[in-house]
Design a protein around this motif. Structure first.
Motif, short mmCIF file in Angstrom:
data_model
loop_
_atom_site.label_atom_id
_atom_site.label_comp_id
_atom_site.label_asym_id
_atom_site.label_seq_id
_atom_site.Cartn_x
_atom_site.Cartn_y
_atom_site.Cartn_z
N MET A 1 12.91 5.83 3.45
CA MET A 1 12.07 6.51 2.46
C MET A 1 11.18 5.50 1.77
O MET A 1 11.62 4.42 1.39
CB MET A 1 12.96 7.24 1.47
CG MET A 1 12.18 7.89 0.34
SD MET A 1 13.16 9.09 -0.57
CE MET A 1 12.34 10.56 -0.03
N ALA A 2 9.92 5.85 1.59
CA ALA A 2 8.95 4.97 0.97
C ALA A 2 9.20 4.87 -0.53
O ALA A 2 9.60 5.83 -1.18
CB ALA A 2 7.54 5.50 1.23
N THR A 3 8.92 3.70 -1.07
CA THR A 3 9.06 3.48 -2.50
C THR A 3 7.86 4.10 -3.22
O THR A 3 6.84 4.44 -2.58
CB THR A 3 9.11 1.98 -2.84
OG1 THR A 3 7.84 1.41 -2.52
CG2 THR A 3 10.24 1.28 -2.10
N LYS A 4 7.95 4.21 -4.53
CA LYS A 4 6.84 4.73 -5.33
C LYS A 4 5.60 3.86 -5.10
O LYS A 4 4.49 4.39 -4.93
CB LYS A 4 7.22 4.75 -6.81
CG LYS A 4 6.16 5.37 -7.69
CD LYS A 4 6.59 5.34 -9.15
CE LYS A 4 6.71 6.75 -9.67
NZ LYS A 4 7.07 6.80 -11.10
N ALA A 5 5.78 2.55 -5.08
CA ALA A 5 4.65 1.65 -4.87
C ALA A 5 4.01 1.89 -3.51
O ALA A 5 2.77 1.93 -3.39
CB ALA A 5 5.10 0.20 -5.01
N GLU A 6 4.81 2.06 -2.47
CA GLU A 6 4.28 2.31 -1.13
C GLU A 6 3.52 3.63 -1.07
O GLU A 6 2.47 3.72 -0.43
CB GLU A 6 5.41 2.31 -0.10
CG GLU A 6 6.02 0.94 0.13
CD GLU A 6 7.30 0.97 0.95
OE1 GLU A 6 7.57 -0.04 1.61
OE2 GLU A 6 8.03 1.99 0.91
N LYS A 7 4.02 4.63 -1.75
CA LYS A 7 3.34 5.93 -1.79
C LYS A 7 2.01 5.83 -2.53
O LYS A 7 1.02 6.45 -2.13
CB LYS A 7 4.23 6.98 -2.44
CG LYS A 7 5.44 7.34 -1.60
CD LYS A 7 6.34 8.31 -2.35
CE LYS A 7 7.62 8.61 -1.59
NZ LYS A 7 8.52 9.49 -2.36
N ILE A 8 1.99 5.04 -3.61
CA ILE A 8 0.75 4.87 -4.36
C ILE A 8 -0.26 4.09 -3.53
O ILE A 8 -1.44 4.43 -3.51
CB ILE A 8 1.03 4.21 -5.73
CG1 ILE A 8 1.74 5.23 -6.64
CG2 ILE A 8 -0.26 3.69 -6.37
CD1 ILE A 8 2.21 4.69 -7.96
N VAL A 9 0.19 3.06 -2.83
CA VAL A 9 -0.71 2.32 -1.93
C VAL A 9 -1.32 3.27 -0.91
O VAL A 9 -2.54 3.25 -0.67
CB VAL A 9 0.03 1.16 -1.24
CG1 VAL A 9 -0.78 0.62 -0.07
CG2 VAL A 9 0.35 0.05 -2.22
N ALA A 10 -0.52 4.13 -0.33
CA ALA A 10 -1.04 5.11 0.64
C ALA A 10 -2.07 6.02 -0.02
O ALA A 10 -3.12 6.30 0.56
CB ALA A 10 0.11 5.91 1.24
N GLY A 11 -1.78 6.48 -1.23
CA GLY A 11 -2.70 7.35 -1.95
C GLY A 11 -4.01 6.66 -2.32
O GLY A 11 -5.04 7.30 -2.49
N LEU A 12 -3.95 5.34 -2.46
CA LEU A 12 -5.15 4.57 -2.77
C LEU A 12 -5.95 4.21 -1.52
O LEU A 12 -6.96 3.53 -1.59
CB LEU A 12 -4.78 3.29 -3.53
CG LEU A 12 -4.33 3.49 -4.98
CD1 LEU A 12 -3.77 2.20 -5.55
CD2 LEU A 12 -5.47 4.03 -5.83
N GLY A 13 -5.49 4.67 -0.37
CA GLY A 13 -6.22 4.43 0.86
C GLY A 13 -5.74 3.22 1.64
O GLY A 13 -6.43 2.74 2.54
N GLY A 14 -4.56 2.72 1.29
CA GLY A 14 -3.98 1.58 2.02
C GLY A 14 -4.31 0.25 1.38
O GLY A 14 -5.21 0.15 0.54
N LEU A 15 -3.58 -0.77 1.79
CA LEU A 15 -3.76 -2.10 1.22
C LEU A 15 -5.18 -2.63 1.42
O LEU A 15 -5.72 -3.31 0.53
CB LEU A 15 -2.76 -3.09 1.83
CG LEU A 15 -1.30 -2.91 1.39
CD1 LEU A 15 -0.39 -3.82 2.20
CD2 LEU A 15 -1.14 -3.17 -0.09
N ASP A 16 -5.80 -2.32 2.54
CA ASP A 16 -7.15 -2.80 2.82
C ASP A 16 -8.19 -2.22 1.87
O ASP A 16 -9.28 -2.79 1.72
CB ASP A 16 -7.56 -2.49 4.26
CG ASP A 16 -6.77 -3.30 5.27
OD1 ASP A 16 -6.21 -4.35 4.89
OD2 ASP A 16 -6.72 -2.88 6.44
N ASN A 17 -7.88 -1.11 1.23
CA ASN A 17 -8.82 -0.47 0.31
C ASN A 17 -8.65 -0.96 -1.13
O ASN A 17 -9.50 -0.71 -1.96
CB ASN A 17 -8.66 1.06 0.36
CG ASN A 17 -9.85 1.78 -0.24
OD1 ASN A 17 -10.99 1.41 0.00
ND2 ASN A 17 -9.58 2.80 -1.03
N ILE A 18 -7.56 -1.66 -1.42
CA ILE A 18 -7.29 -2.12 -2.78
C ILE A 18 -7.88 -3.51 -2.98
O ILE A 18 -7.53 -4.45 -2.26
CB ILE A 18 -5.77 -2.14 -3.07
CG1 ILE A 18 -5.19 -0.73 -2.90
CG2 ILE A 18 -5.51 -2.67 -4.48
CD1 ILE A 18 -3.67 -0.69 -2.96
#
Length: 77
Positions: A1-18
């Motif tokens: 199961m993904a952590t809250k941080a991982e889910k937020i990263v996904a919602g932000l469009g992935g690490l490459d988008n941050i």
């Protein structure tokens, strides 16, 4: 199961988008490369109480664990 941080990263469009991320009391503040890659519904599904967007700056209201979540995201970057 993904952590809250991982889910937020996904919602932000992935690490490459941050570009940058920081915690601020009850919010995770992020600067993103492409606003159109941010999924507000996914951020809310990740536990955000609200999402505020101003240009390429996104504030995700997560509550008192904002600093920890931001630190977890920074660790992934």
């Amino acid at each position: 199961m993904a952590t809250k941080a991982e889910k937020i990263v996904a919602g932000l469009g992935g690490l490459d988008n941050i570009v940058e991320v920081e915690g601020c009391v009850t919010r995770v503040r992020a600067e993103v490369e492409h606003r159109e890659n941010v999924d507000d519904a996914a951020l809310k599904a990740a536990g955000a109480h609200g999402v505020v967007v101003m240009g390429d700056a996104v504030q995700i209201v997560v509550g008192s664990d904002a600093d920890r979540v931001a630190a977890d995201i920074e660790d992934m970057m």
